[in-house]
Design a protein around this motif. Structure first.
Motif, PDB file in Angstrom:
ATOM      1  N   ARG A   1      29.135 -51.690   8.599  1.00  0.00           N
ATOM      2  CA  ARG A   1      30.441 -51.116   7.951  1.00  0.00           C
ATOM      3  C   ARG A   1      32.339 -52.590   7.371  1.00  0.00           C
ATOM      4  NH1 ARG A   1      34.319 -49.611  12.942  1.00  0.00           N
ATOM      5  NH2 ARG A   1      35.673 -48.342  11.753  1.00  0.00           N
ATOM      6  N   MET A   2      31.940 -53.374   7.760  1.00  0.00           N
ATOM      7  CA  MET A   2      33.009 -54.123   7.099  1.00  0.00           C
ATOM      8  C   MET A   2      32.926 -54.060   5.426  1.00  0.00           C
ATOM      9  SD  MET A   2      35.606 -56.134   8.039  1.00  0.00           S
ATOM     10  CE  MET A   2      34.780 -56.416   9.525  1.00  0.00           C
ATOM     11  N   ALA A   3      31.866 -54.148   4.695  1.00  0.00           N
ATOM     12  CA  ALA A   3      32.246 -53.759   3.255  1.00  0.00           C
ATOM     13  C   ALA A   3      33.125 -52.584   2.937  1.00  0.00           C
ATOM     14  CB  ALA A   3      30.884 -53.164   1.964  1.00  0.00           C
ATOM     15  N   ALA A   4      33.189 -51.384   4.038  1.00  0.00           N
ATOM     16  CA  ALA A   4      34.414 -50.420   3.596  1.00  0.00           C
ATOM     17  C   ALA A   4      35.357 -50.406   3.865  1.00  0.00           C
ATOM     18  CB  ALA A   4      34.013 -48.970   4.137  1.00  0.00           C
ATOM     19  N   SER A   5      36.013 -51.908   5.137  1.00  0.00           N
ATOM     20  CA  SER A   5      36.708 -51.872   5.821  1.00  0.00           C
ATOM     21  C   SER A   5      37.152 -52.348   4.510  1.00  0.00           C
ATOM     22  CB  SER A   5      36.708 -52.862   7.150  1.00  0.00           C
ATOM     23  OG  SER A   5      36.184 -51.651   7.830  1.00  0.00           O
ATOM     24  N   LEU A   6      36.700 -53.648   3.954  1.00  0.00           N
ATOM     25  CA  LEU A   6      37.618 -54.763   3.311  1.00  0.00           C
ATOM     26  C   LEU A   6      38.046 -53.749   1.787  1.00  0.00           C
ATOM     27  CD1 LEU A   6      35.098 -57.497   3.897  1.00  0.00           C
ATOM     28  CD2 LEU A   6      37.955 -57.558   4.742  1.00  0.00           C
TER      29      LEU A   6
ATOM     30  N   THR B   1      38.324 -40.474  -8.433  1.00  0.00           N
ATOM     31  CA  THR B   1      37.313 -41.845  -9.486  1.00  0.00           C
ATOM     32  C   THR B   1      37.239 -42.581  -7.802  1.00  0.00           C
ATOM     33  OG1 THR B   1      36.609 -41.142 -11.251  1.00  0.00           O
ATOM     34  CG2 THR B   1      36.274 -43.701 -10.457  1.00  0.00           C
ATOM     35  N   LEU B   2      38.712 -42.856  -8.006  1.00  0.00           N
ATOM     36  CA  LEU B   2      39.050 -43.656  -6.303  1.00  0.00           C
ATOM     37  C   LEU B   2      38.318 -43.240  -4.460  1.00  0.00           C
ATOM     38  CD1 LEU B   2      41.770 -46.001  -7.103  1.00  0.00           C
ATOM     39  CD2 LEU B   2      39.749 -46.874  -7.094  1.00  0.00           C
ATOM     40  N   SER B   3      38.921 -41.991  -4.695  1.00  0.00           N
ATOM     41  CA  SER B   3      38.283 -40.822  -3.861  1.00  0.00           C
ATOM     42  C   SER B   3      36.297 -41.767  -3.454  1.00  0.00           C
ATOM     43  CB  SER B   3      38.604 -39.679  -4.312  1.00  0.00           C
ATOM     44  OG  SER B   3      39.987 -39.806  -4.346  1.00  0.00           O
ATOM     45  N   GLY B   4      35.916 -41.288  -4.384  1.00  0.00           N
ATOM     46  CA  GLY B   4      34.648 -42.292  -3.943  1.00  0.00           C
ATOM     47  C   GLY B   4      34.331 -43.227  -3.619  1.00  0.00           C
ATOM     48  N   SER B   5      35.555 -44.028  -3.225  1.00  0.00           N
ATOM     49  CA  SER B   5      34.946 -44.973  -2.392  1.00  0.00           C
ATOM     50  C   SER B   5      34.153 -44.478  -0.747  1.00  0.00           C
ATOM     51  CB  SER B   5      36.121 -45.562  -2.423  1.00  0.00           C
ATOM     52  OG  SER B   5      37.100 -44.968  -1.436  1.00  0.00           O
ATOM     53  N   HIS B   6      35.022 -43.743  -0.358  1.00  0.00           N
ATOM     54  CA  HIS B   6      34.555 -42.816   0.679  1.00  0.00           C
ATOM     55  C   HIS B   6      32.764 -41.934   0.820  1.00  0.00           C
ATOM     56  CE1 HIS B   6      38.332 -40.765   1.742  1.00  0.00           C
ATOM     57  NE2 HIS B   6      38.415 -42.517   1.631  1.00  0.00           N
ATOM     58  N   THR B   7      31.905 -42.942  -0.240  1.00  0.00           N
ATOM     59  CA  THR B   7      30.415 -43.030  -0.679  1.00  0.00           C
ATOM     60  C   THR B   7      30.539 -43.765   0.497  1.00  0.00           C
ATOM     61  OG1 THR B   7      28.456 -43.536  -1.707  1.00  0.00           O
ATOM     62  CG2 THR B   7      30.727 -44.408  -1.869  1.00  0.00           C
ATOM     63  N   ILE B   8      31.544 -44.938   0.719  1.00  0.00           N
ATOM     64  CA  ILE B   8      30.957 -45.927   1.881  1.00  0.00           C
ATOM     65  C   ILE B   8      31.497 -46.053   3.282  1.00  0.00           C
ATOM     66  CG2 ILE B   8      28.980 -47.620   0.634  1.00  0.00           C
ATOM     67  CD1 ILE B   8      31.644 -49.167   0.681  1.00  0.00           C
ATOM     68  N   GLY B   9      31.558 -46.170   4.451  1.00  0.00           N
ATOM     69  CA  GLY B   9      32.134 -46.565   5.788  1.00  0.00           C
ATOM     70  C   GLY B   9      32.458 -44.744   6.614  1.00  0.00           C
ATOM     71  N   PHE B  10      33.460 -44.933   7.956  1.00  0.00           N
ATOM     72  CA  PHE B  10      33.274 -44.151   8.178  1.00  0.00           C
ATOM     73  C   PHE B  10      35.113 -43.181   8.067  1.00  0.00           C
ATOM     74  CE2 PHE B  10      29.755 -46.482   9.271  1.00  0.00           C
ATOM     75  CZ  PHE B  10      28.799 -45.446   9.960  1.00  0.00           C
ATOM     76  N   SER B  11      34.468 -42.304   9.234  1.00  0.00           N
ATOM     77  CA  SER B  11      35.678 -41.729   9.504  1.00  0.00           C
ATOM     78  C   SER B  11      36.638 -41.707  10.937  1.00  0.00           C
ATOM     79  CB  SER B  11      36.351 -41.017   8.630  1.00  0.00           C
ATOM     80  OG  SER B  11      37.704 -40.155   9.584  1.00  0.00           O
ATOM     81  N   ARG B  12      37.524 -42.192  11.507  1.00  0.00           N
ATOM     82  CA  ARG B  12      37.465 -41.364  13.261  1.00  0.00           C
ATOM     83  C   ARG B  12      37.542 -39.541  13.101  1.00  0.00           C
ATOM     84  NH1 ARG B  12      42.504 -43.916  15.115  1.00  0.00           N
ATOM     85  NH2 ARG B  12      43.469 -43.677  13.435  1.00  0.00           N
ATOM     86  N   CYS B  13      37.307 -39.340  14.317  1.00  0.00           N
ATOM     87  CA  CYS B  13      37.374 -37.161  15.499  1.00  0.00           C
ATOM     88  C   CYS B  13      38.530 -37.192  14.548  1.00  0.00           C
ATOM     89  CB  CYS B  13      36.562 -37.311  16.338  1.00  0.00           C
ATOM     90  SG  CYS B  13      36.650 -36.220  16.354  1.00  0.00           S
TER      91      CYS B  13
ATOM     92  N   VAL C   1      29.941 -54.575  -4.726  1.00  0.00           N
ATOM     93  CA  VAL C   1      28.846 -55.261  -5.480  1.00  0.00           C
ATOM     94  C   VAL C   1      28.180 -55.458  -3.925  1.00  0.00           C
ATOM     95  CG1 VAL C   1      27.764 -56.598  -6.297  1.00  0.00           C
ATOM     96  CG2 VAL C   1      30.074 -56.468  -6.918  1.00  0.00           C
ATOM     97  N   LEU C   2      28.036 -55.887  -3.027  1.00  0.00           N
ATOM     98  CA  LEU C   2      27.707 -55.818  -1.981  1.00  0.00           C
ATOM     99  C   LEU C   2      26.604 -54.710  -1.196  1.00  0.00           C
ATOM    100  CD1 LEU C   2      29.049 -58.466   0.309  1.00  0.00           C
ATOM    101  CD2 LEU C   2      26.776 -58.995  -0.721  1.00  0.00           C
ATOM    102  N   ALA C   3      27.545 -53.409  -1.788  1.00  0.00           N
ATOM    103  CA  ALA C   3      27.436 -51.894  -1.433  1.00  0.00           C
ATOM    104  C   ALA C   3      26.633 -51.645  -2.304  1.00  0.00           C
ATOM    105  CB  ALA C   3      27.692 -51.306  -0.647  1.00  0.00           C
ATOM    106  N   GLY C   4      26.191 -51.910  -2.586  1.00  0.00           N
ATOM    107  CA  GLY C   4      25.382 -51.053  -4.295  1.00  0.00           C
ATOM    108  C   GLY C   4      25.908 -50.800  -5.718  1.00  0.00           C
ATOM    109  N   GLY C   5      27.549 -50.993  -5.251  1.00  0.00           N
ATOM    110  CA  GLY C   5      28.156 -50.686  -6.359  1.00  0.00           C
ATOM    111  C   GLY C   5      28.644 -51.329  -7.602  1.00  0.00           C
ATOM    112  N   PRO C   6      29.710 -51.155  -7.989  1.00  0.00           N
ATOM    113  CA  PRO C   6      29.557 -51.553  -9.666  1.00  0.00           C
ATOM    114  C   PRO C   6      30.488 -53.127  -9.259  1.00  0.00           C
ATOM    115  CG  PRO C   6      31.623 -50.625  -9.841  1.00  0.00           C
ATOM    116  CD  PRO C   6      30.687 -50.277  -8.299  1.00  0.00           C
TER     117      PRO C   6
END
Length: 325
Positions: free
Chosen positions: A53-58, A186-198, A132-137
């Motif tokens: 999860r840290m990839a999305a957090s950073l 495009t940048l909204s696409g960063s939501h392809t990784i990570g989590f959201s709170r209820c 990159v670590l999550a498989g992105g560009p």
């Protein structure tokens, strides 16, 4: 969709150039700290290996920094006698995370080349490495930012796009920092990784239009799944993947989810339901992962160019959490 709209969307994407800032340069530390990017990459890789999860957090830290006064590491400052930290703002409180990873990077860089690499540049490089670590560009990060000597709690509360914002409001917030509709989608696409709170999407499940009913643009079987872990009250910090299909992989399933009425946040789904232009971009990315990946790198470079402090402005902090004394 008419042929002209297809051509417009395609041309918007094809002809969006790589925008390097006139002040920033990917080779900025080539002589002063040649191992800088290697050090950042190593610490980020270890952190993501410990917790995916840290990839999305950073990546998110870089966003939340750049939308407030520019990409100047103001977000990293703790409260002190003269500073009210942005960490306590509505978008960041109990939500922004990864600060200890930035601390570890800074500590390693200070040993290698003292007071040379800015915290703002650390955020930019860490965001790229996380992607990159999550498989992105991969992209060459323009460098040379300096660190702010102040923070803006009001800017953090008001300028960062929020899940409950209307699409015109989000478009305006992007426009104010020099980013266009292509960058927004495009940048909204960063939501392809990570989590959201209820707490960030609860209103979609119970009272989206003020009538006590769930959001009609949300797939109702998906809504039922979400309600099982996100009750009407309580459980604010319960976590849900932003991309229900491949939550740890950087790909275009985020856009496919939106097309299928399974975008988690209201700010995700309105990209498909409130504007013909954003809808066509969502559909384009849902059908073409390579196009999304390519444009994401370009839009990240552009975002990283928001109002950098360069030259003699700002400072190079020794500790990312406080200004130099």
């Amino acid at each position: 969709m008419g042929f002209s709209m297809s051509v417009l969307v395609f041309s918007m994407l094809v002809f969006t150039p790589l925008c390097y800032s006139e002040y920033l340069n990917p080779q900025f530390y080539a002589r002063s700290c040649p191992k800088a990017q290697e050090i950042v990459r190593s610490v980020v890789a270890n952190a993501v290996a410990r917790e995916t999860r840290m990839a999305a957090s950073l990546l998110r830290l870089h966003f939340h920094d750049c939308f407030v006064k520019g990409c100047d590491a103001s977000l990293l400052l703790d409260s002190s006698g003269t500073i009210i930290s942005e960490k306590g703002s509505l978008p960041n409180n109990n939500s922004a995370r990864g600060f200890e990873v930035i601390d570890a990077i800074k500590s390693a860089l200070e040993k290698e080349c003292p007071q040379t690499v800015s915290c703002a540049d650390i955020l930019a490089i860490a965001a790229r490495d996380s992607t990159v670590l999550a498989g992105g560009p991969y992209w060459n990060v323009p460098l040379g930012r300096r660190d702010s000597t102040g923070a803006s709690l009001s800017g953090s509360n008001n300028n960062i796009p929020a899940p409950i914002n209307t699409l015109p409001t989000i478009i305006t917030k992007f426009k104010l920092v020099g980013l266009n509709t292509v960058d927004l989608v495009t940048l909204s696409g960063s939501h392809t990784i990570g989590f959201s709170r209820c707490t960030s999407f609860r209103q979609r499940l119970y009272n989206q239009t003020g009538n006590g009913q769930p959001d009609p643009t949300l797939d109702q079987s998906y809504a039922a799944q979400l309600r099982s872990g996100c009750p009407r009250s309580g459980g604010d910090n319960n976590l849900f993947p932003l991309d229900r299909v491949t939550p740890a992989k950087f790909d275009n399933h985020y856009f496919k989810n939106i097309v299928g009425a399974k975008g988690l946040l209201n700010s995700d789904e309105i990209l498909f339901t409130k504007s013909q232009t954003t809808m066509e971009l969502v559909k384009t990315y849902a059908e073409n992962n390579n196009l999304f990946i390519d444009q994401f790198a370009k839009s990240m470079i552009k975002m990283g160019n928001i109002s950098p402090l360069t030259g003699s402005r700002g400072e190079i902090r020794k500790n990312c959490r406080r200004i130099n004394t």
